[in-house]
Enzyme design. Structure first.
Site, PDB file in Angstrom:
ATOM      1  N   GLY A  36       0.811  -1.221   0.000  1.00  0.00           N
ATOM      2  CA  GLY A  36       0.000   0.000   0.000  1.00  0.00           C
ATOM      3  C   GLY A  36       0.835   1.258   0.000  1.00  0.00           C
ATOM      4  N   ALA A  37       1.938   1.225  -0.724  1.00  0.00           N
ATOM      5  CA  ALA A  37       2.891   2.340  -0.686  1.00  0.00           C
ATOM      6  C   ALA A  37       2.583   3.454  -1.688  1.00  0.00           C
ATOM      7  CB  ALA A  37       4.306   1.827  -0.930  1.00  0.00           C
ATOM      8  N   SER A  39      -0.293   5.338  -1.548  1.00  0.00           N
ATOM      9  CA  SER A  39      -1.209   6.343  -0.995  1.00  0.00           C
ATOM     10  C   SER A  39      -1.047   6.423   0.515  1.00  0.00           C
ATOM     11  CB  SER A  39      -2.666   5.992  -1.339  1.00  0.00           C
ATOM     12  OG  SER A  39      -3.042   4.787  -0.716  1.00  0.00           O
ATOM     13  N   ILE A  41      -0.198   6.957   4.383  1.00  0.00           N
ATOM     14  CA  ILE A  41       1.056   6.871   5.127  1.00  0.00           C
ATOM     15  C   ILE A  41       2.036   5.912   4.473  1.00  0.00           C
ATOM     16  CG2 ILE A  41       0.004   7.502   7.332  1.00  0.00           C
ATOM     17  CD1 ILE A  41       0.069   4.550   8.123  1.00  0.00           C
ATOM     18  N   GLY A  42       1.556   5.059   3.563  1.00  0.00           N
ATOM     19  CA  GLY A  42       2.458   4.164   2.850  1.00  0.00           C
ATOM     20  C   GLY A  42       3.469   4.913   2.007  1.00  0.00           C
ATOM     21  N   ASP A  88      -2.306  -7.188  -5.322  1.00  0.00           N
ATOM     22  CA  ASP A  88      -3.687  -6.973  -4.889  1.00  0.00           C
ATOM     23  C   ASP A  88      -3.939  -7.933  -3.734  1.00  0.00           C
ATOM     24  OD1 ASP A  88      -6.378  -6.780  -4.456  1.00  0.00           O
ATOM     25  OD2 ASP A  88      -6.983  -7.192  -6.524  1.00  0.00           O
ATOM     26  N   LEU A  89      -3.955  -7.401  -2.516  1.00  0.00           N
ATOM     27  CA  LEU A  89      -4.071  -8.243  -1.332  1.00  0.00           C
ATOM     28  C   LEU A  89      -5.419  -8.934  -1.204  1.00  0.00           C
ATOM     29  CD1 LEU A  89      -2.180  -5.816   0.992  1.00  0.00           C
ATOM     30  CD2 LEU A  89      -1.554  -8.222   0.711  1.00  0.00           C
ATOM     31  N   SER A 170      -4.634  -0.927  14.244  1.00  0.00           N
ATOM     32  CA  SER A 170      -5.377   0.291  14.575  1.00  0.00           C
ATOM     33  C   SER A 170      -5.989   0.157  15.960  1.00  0.00           C
ATOM     34  CB  SER A 170      -6.487   0.528  13.550  1.00  0.00           C
ATOM     35  OG  SER A 170      -7.366   1.558  13.975  1.00  0.00           O
ATOM     36  N   TYR A 194     -23.438  -8.106   9.233  1.00  0.00           N
ATOM     37  CA  TYR A 194     -22.230  -7.333   8.896  1.00  0.00           C
ATOM     38  C   TYR A 194     -22.332  -5.896   9.382  1.00  0.00           C
ATOM     39  CZ  TYR A 194     -18.657  -5.030   5.983  1.00  0.00           C
ATOM     40  OH  TYR A 194     -17.586  -4.286   5.527  1.00  0.00           O
TER      41      TYR A 194
END
Length: 322
Positions: A36-37, A39, A41-42, A88-89, A170, A194
């Site tokens: 995720g680098a 966008s 904080i990445g 793509d995780l 988090s 959900y």
């Protein structure tokens, strides 16, 4: 708990930036993957690691965006070593391909920064038919770590340098479902019960449990690799895109008083990944560049082992074995 902005035992605080907490640290010779680098904080995590001499591999879903970020980093940090690879995780096949391509590249791996994430999105299933937040925030990183662990072990042995795995969790882990983690595919995929925010909290709780069980197993294996988790802080990034406009406006109004800047938000990640103070520290949860206490259930070793086994079964069945 220390007050917002006051320094903890590390000498750093919630106001410290990623550059400040890594000042004087030489990362030359280290190679890191940052998911995720492209966008939030990445981007700052990748830039500061590169600034400290680390060879950064940006694992991103959108390689065009990643290429722009790489160009910007290289322009700002002369001599920076940065590569971009597609990941793509939310897709087990994509995670497997990334890991295979990375191992084929022959690159070492000292630091694995499991940073990417999505937050509080509407109910949706991934390509592998698993609830999107669970698979993107936890399961994809679980499989990625599993597939690259031997590479990290070899690197730490050959380089005689400590490897570090960093899970960006988090404080939202405190607001998961009542049972903590729904251990069952049908339970995770239950659209009727959900809750977008509780599902996010569940995935972030999983990040801590994953790091703790990993730390335990690495210790037993005698590997010179640590595994820790952290809360980066509340930061106004595109993670908030699924909140309604009223909440977004309200958050924006208090952001300058309560929220961190992106350089402050990336600080704890960079501190845990690079700082000498964290050498040998494993199975801990960090907040504002200091060790903190997560919710007690996050330190439930029995739950961590159950989650590990459940995640193993899911990734094995979805990816045809690993």
């Amino acid at each position: 708990m220390w007050f917002f902005g006051s320094k903890g035992a590390s000498g750093f605080s919630s106001r410290s930036t990623a550059e400040e907490v890594t000042h004087g640290v030489d990362g030359t010779g280290l190679t890191a993957i940052v998911t995720g680098a492209s966008s939030g904080i990445g981007v700052e995590t990748a830039r500061v690691l590169a600034l400290r001499g680390v060879h950064v591999v940006m694992a991103v879903r959108n390689t065009a965006s990643g290429a722009k970020v790489k160009e910007d980093i290289v322009n700002k940090v002369p001599g920076a070593k940065v590569d971009v690879m597609e990941l793509d995780l939310s897709s087990m096949d994509s995670v497997k391909k990334f890991a295979s391509d990375y191992k084929s590249s022959g690159l070492p791996l000292n630091l694995l920064i499991n940073n990417a994430g999505i937050m509080a999105c509407p109910f949706k299933l991934s390509k592998d038919n698993i609830e999107l937040q669970f698979v993107t925030n936890h399961l994809g990183h679980f499989l990625l770590t599993k597939l690259l662990l031997d590479t990290m072990k070899n690197t730490s042995r050959e380089s005689k340098r400590e490897g570090r795995i960093v899970n960006v969790s988090s404080e939202a882990h405190r607001y998961s479902y009542p049972e903590g983690v729904r251990l069952g595919k049908n339970k995770i995929n239950d659209e009727l019960s959900y809750s977008s925010f509780r599902a996010y909290g569940q995935s972030k709780l999983c990040n801590i449990l994953h790091a703790n069980e990993l730390a335990k197993q690495l210790k037993e294996d005698g590997a010179n690799i640590t595994a820790n988790s952290l809360h980066p802080g509340a930061i106004m990034t595109n993670l908030w895109c699924h909140f309604n406009s009223y909440l977004a406006v309200a958050a924006g109004a208090v952001a300058k008083y309560m929220f961190k800047t992106v350089p402050q938000g990336a600080a704890t990640t960079c501190y845990v990944a690079l700082h000498p103070q964290v050498a040998g520290v494993t199975g801990e949860y960090f907040l504002d560049n200091n060790i903190a206490k997560p919710l007690p259930i996050a330190n439930d070793y029995e739950l961590a082992k159950k989650l590990w086994d459940f995640s193993n079964k899911l990734t094995d069945s979805q990816s045809g074995g690993t």
